[in-house]
Design a protein around this motif. Structure first.
Motif, mmCIF file in Angstrom:
data_model
loop_
_atom_site.group_PDB
_atom_site.id
_atom_site.type_symbol
_atom_site.label_atom_id
_atom_site.label_comp_id
_atom_site.label_asym_id
_atom_site.label_seq_id
_atom_site.Cartn_x
_atom_site.Cartn_y
_atom_site.Cartn_z
ATOM 1 N N THR A 71 0.807 -1.226 0.000
ATOM 2 C CA THR A 71 0.000 0.000 0.000
ATOM 3 C C THR A 71 0.842 1.280 0.000
ATOM 4 O O THR A 71 0.375 2.330 -0.423
ATOM 5 C CB THR A 71 -0.921 0.057 1.243
ATOM 6 N N LYS A 72 2.073 1.171 0.474
ATOM 7 C CA LYS A 72 2.851 2.383 0.768
ATOM 8 C C LYS A 72 3.014 3.338 -0.418
ATOM 9 O O LYS A 72 2.899 4.556 -0.261
ATOM 10 C CB LYS A 72 4.227 1.959 1.301
ATOM 11 N N SER A 73 3.259 2.790 -1.583
ATOM 12 C CA SER A 73 3.571 3.658 -2.724
ATOM 13 C C SER A 73 2.363 3.947 -3.606
ATOM 14 O O SER A 73 2.497 4.622 -4.626
ATOM 15 C CB SER A 73 4.656 2.987 -3.568
ATOM 16 N N VAL A 74 1.180 3.426 -3.240
ATOM 17 C CA VAL A 74 0.045 3.487 -4.173
ATOM 18 C C VAL A 74 -1.031 4.473 -3.723
ATOM 19 O O VAL A 74 -1.409 4.494 -2.557
ATOM 20 C CB VAL A 74 -0.604 2.086 -4.329
ATOM 21 N N THR A 75 -1.516 5.272 -4.658
ATOM 22 C CA THR A 75 -2.681 6.124 -4.407
ATOM 23 C C THR A 75 -3.780 5.717 -5.385
ATOM 24 O O THR A 75 -3.542 5.658 -6.602
ATOM 25 C CB THR A 75 -2.347 7.620 -4.631
ATOM 26 N N LEU A 76 -4.943 5.395 -4.829
ATOM 27 C CA LEU A 76 -6.073 4.963 -5.661
ATOM 28 C C LEU A 76 -7.026 6.141 -5.860
ATOM 29 O O LEU A 76 -7.454 6.756 -4.877
ATOM 30 C CB LEU A 76 -6.824 3.812 -4.982
ATOM 31 N N TYR A 77 -7.346 6.439 -7.101
ATOM 32 C CA TYR A 77 -8.255 7.551 -7.405
ATOM 33 C C TYR A 77 -9.558 7.009 -7.995
ATOM 34 O O TYR A 77 -9.525 6.294 -9.008
ATOM 35 C CB TYR A 77 -7.625 8.518 -8.407
ATOM 36 N N HIS A 78 -10.663 7.385 -7.350
ATOM 37 C CA HIS A 78 -11.978 6.979 -7.855
ATOM 38 C C HIS A 78 -12.457 8.035 -8.856
ATOM 39 O O HIS A 78 -13.362 8.821 -8.581
ATOM 40 C CB HIS A 78 -12.950 6.852 -6.677
ATOM 41 N N THR A 79 -11.801 8.058 -9.973
ATOM 42 C CA THR A 79 -12.162 9.018 -11.026
ATOM 43 C C THR A 79 -11.661 8.485 -12.364
ATOM 44 O O THR A 79 -10.815 7.594 -12.411
ATOM 45 C CB THR A 79 -11.559 10.409 -10.723
ATOM 46 N N GLY A 80 -12.185 9.043 -13.446
ATOM 47 C CA GLY A 80 -11.804 8.581 -14.784
ATOM 48 C C GLY A 80 -10.392 9.031 -15.165
ATOM 49 O O GLY A 80 -9.930 10.087 -14.726
ATOM 50 N N HIS A 81 -9.743 8.227 -15.987
ATOM 51 C CA HIS A 81 -8.370 8.556 -16.406
ATOM 52 C C HIS A 81 -8.308 9.814 -17.282
ATOM 53 O O HIS A 81 -7.233 10.350 -17.509
ATOM 54 C CB HIS A 81 -7.683 7.368 -17.087
ATOM 55 N N GLN A 82 -9.458 10.272 -17.750
ATOM 56 C CA GLN A 82 -9.469 11.532 -18.504
ATOM 57 C C GLN A 82 -9.163 12.722 -17.595
ATOM 58 O O GLN A 82 -9.001 13.846 -18.076
ATOM 59 C CB GLN A 82 -10.810 11.706 -19.236
ATOM 60 N N HIS A 83 -9.070 12.456 -16.277
ATOM 61 C CA HIS A 83 -8.763 13.528 -15.314
ATOM 62 C C HIS A 83 -7.355 13.387 -14.735
ATOM 63 O O HIS A 83 -7.083 13.896 -13.645
ATOM 64 C CB HIS A 83 -9.796 13.517 -14.183
ATOM 65 N N ILE A 84 -6.486 12.687 -15.436
ATOM 66 C CA ILE A 84 -5.136 12.435 -14.900
ATOM 67 C C ILE A 84 -4.421 13.736 -14.545
ATOM 68 O O ILE A 84 -3.904 13.895 -13.429
ATOM 69 C CB ILE A 84 -4.306 11.594 -15.908
ATOM 70 N N LEU A 85 -4.393 14.683 -15.470
ATOM 71 C CA LEU A 85 -3.619 15.912 -15.198
ATOM 72 C C LEU A 85 -4.287 16.753 -14.110
ATOM 73 O O LEU A 85 -3.591 17.362 -13.289
ATOM 74 C CB LEU A 85 -3.427 16.735 -16.474
ATOM 75 N N ASP A 86 -5.617 16.777 -14.062
ATOM 76 C CA ASP A 86 -6.312 17.489 -12.973
ATOM 77 C C ASP A 86 -5.953 16.864 -11.630
ATOM 78 O O ASP A 86 -5.979 17.528 -10.602
ATOM 79 C CB ASP A 86 -7.843 17.345 -13.101
ATOM 80 N N THR A 87 -5.657 15.577 -11.646
ATOM 81 C CA THR A 87 -5.457 14.834 -10.397
ATOM 82 C C THR A 87 -4.007 14.865 -9.924
ATOM 83 O O THR A 87 -3.742 15.129 -8.752
ATOM 84 C CB THR A 87 -5.916 13.362 -10.582
#
Ligand code: SAM
Length: 187
Positions: A71-87
Motif C-alpha cells: 500500500t505504501k507507494s500506491v494512491t487509488l483515485y476513484h475518477t476517470g483517467h481523462q482527469h489524470i492531469l487534474d489529479t
C-alpha cells in the motif's frame, strides 16, 4: 521459450523501463493486477497513481494491496483517467499501463470509451519522460470494443516517429479477437 501473450508481454516491457523510486500510472485499475505489479517495481519510495471509475475496482485493489503489503507507494483515485492531469498535475512519469475493456468479473456494460481513452493517452504522453513507455492492452471482442481499438490504433500509428517509437504486438492466427498490445516509447 513460449511467446508471451499480450498481457504478459505488457509486464515484460514495463519491467524494462520502470525503476525503483519512479512515478507511474495504472490508468485502468480493475482488480489491481497491474497496480500491484507496478507497486513492486517502484518500491516504497516510488508512486503508483491508479485510476478507475468503479468503486468495486477500488475495493478489490485495496484488498489486494493490503494482502501483499504494497500500500505504501500506491494512491487509488476513484475518477476517470481523462482527469489524470487534474489529479496529479504535471508529475513526470516513466510508464503508464492501460488495460482497455470491462472489469473481469464485473459489469460488462461499463467499458472504457474511445474519447476518454484517447484523452488519457494524450495526457500521459505530456508527462512521460524520455525513454518512458505507455503500454496499452486492447481487448475489443465486446460490444463497443472495436471502435475504441480502431481509434487507438489510428492515433498511435500517426505519432511522429522522430518523437515516439510505436509497437503493435498481436497473435495473428488466433480466434476470438486476441488482445493487441500497443507500446509507445518517448524518444
Ligand atoms: N488492469 C485491470 C486489472 O489488473 O484487473 C483490468 C482493467 S479492466 C480490463 C478495465 C477497467 O477500466 C475497468 O475496471 C473499468 O471500470 C475501468 N474504466 C472504464 N472507464 C474508465 C475511465 N474513464 N477511467 C478509468 N478507468 C476506467
Amino acid at each position: 521459450m513460449k511467446i508471451p501473450a499480450a498481457l504478459k508481454y505488457s509486464h515484460v516491457l514495463l519491467k524494462q523501463v520502470v525503476q525503483r523510486g519512479d512515478n507511474v500510472i495504472d490508468a485502468t485499475m480493475g482488480n489491481g493486477n497491474d497496480t500491484a505489479f507496478l507497486a513492486k517495481l517502484v518500491g516504497d519510495h516510488g508512486n503508483v497513481y491508479a485510476f478507475d471509475i468503479q468503486d468495486q475496482a477500488l475495493q478489490k485493489t485495496k484488498q489486494r494491496l493490503i494482502k501483499s503489503n504494497l500500500t505504501k507507494s500506491v494512491t487509488l483515485y476513484h475518477t476517470g483517467h481523462q482527469h489524470i492531469l487534474d489529479t496529479i498535475g504535471m508529475t513526470s512519469i516513466s510508464a503508464a499501463i492501460f488495460n482497455l475493456g470491462y472489469l473481469p468479473g464485473g459489469n460488462k456494460k461499463i467499458i472504457t470509451r474511445p474519447t476518454t481513452t484517447l484523452s488519457a493517452i494524450k495526457q500521459c504522453l505530456m508527462i512521460l519522460q524520455k525513454g518512458g513507455m505507455i503500454v496499452l492492452v486492447l481487448y475489443y471482442g465486446h460490444p463497443g470494443g472495436k471502435p475504441e481499438k480502431n481509434d487507438v490504433l489510428q492515433f498511435a500509428s500517426k505519432l511522429n516517429q522522430k518523437q515516439y517509437t510505436v509497437l503493435k504486438y498481436q497473435f495473428i492466427n488466433q480466434v476470438n479477437d486476441p488482445p493487441i498490445l500497443v507500446a509507445i516509447q518517448k524518444l
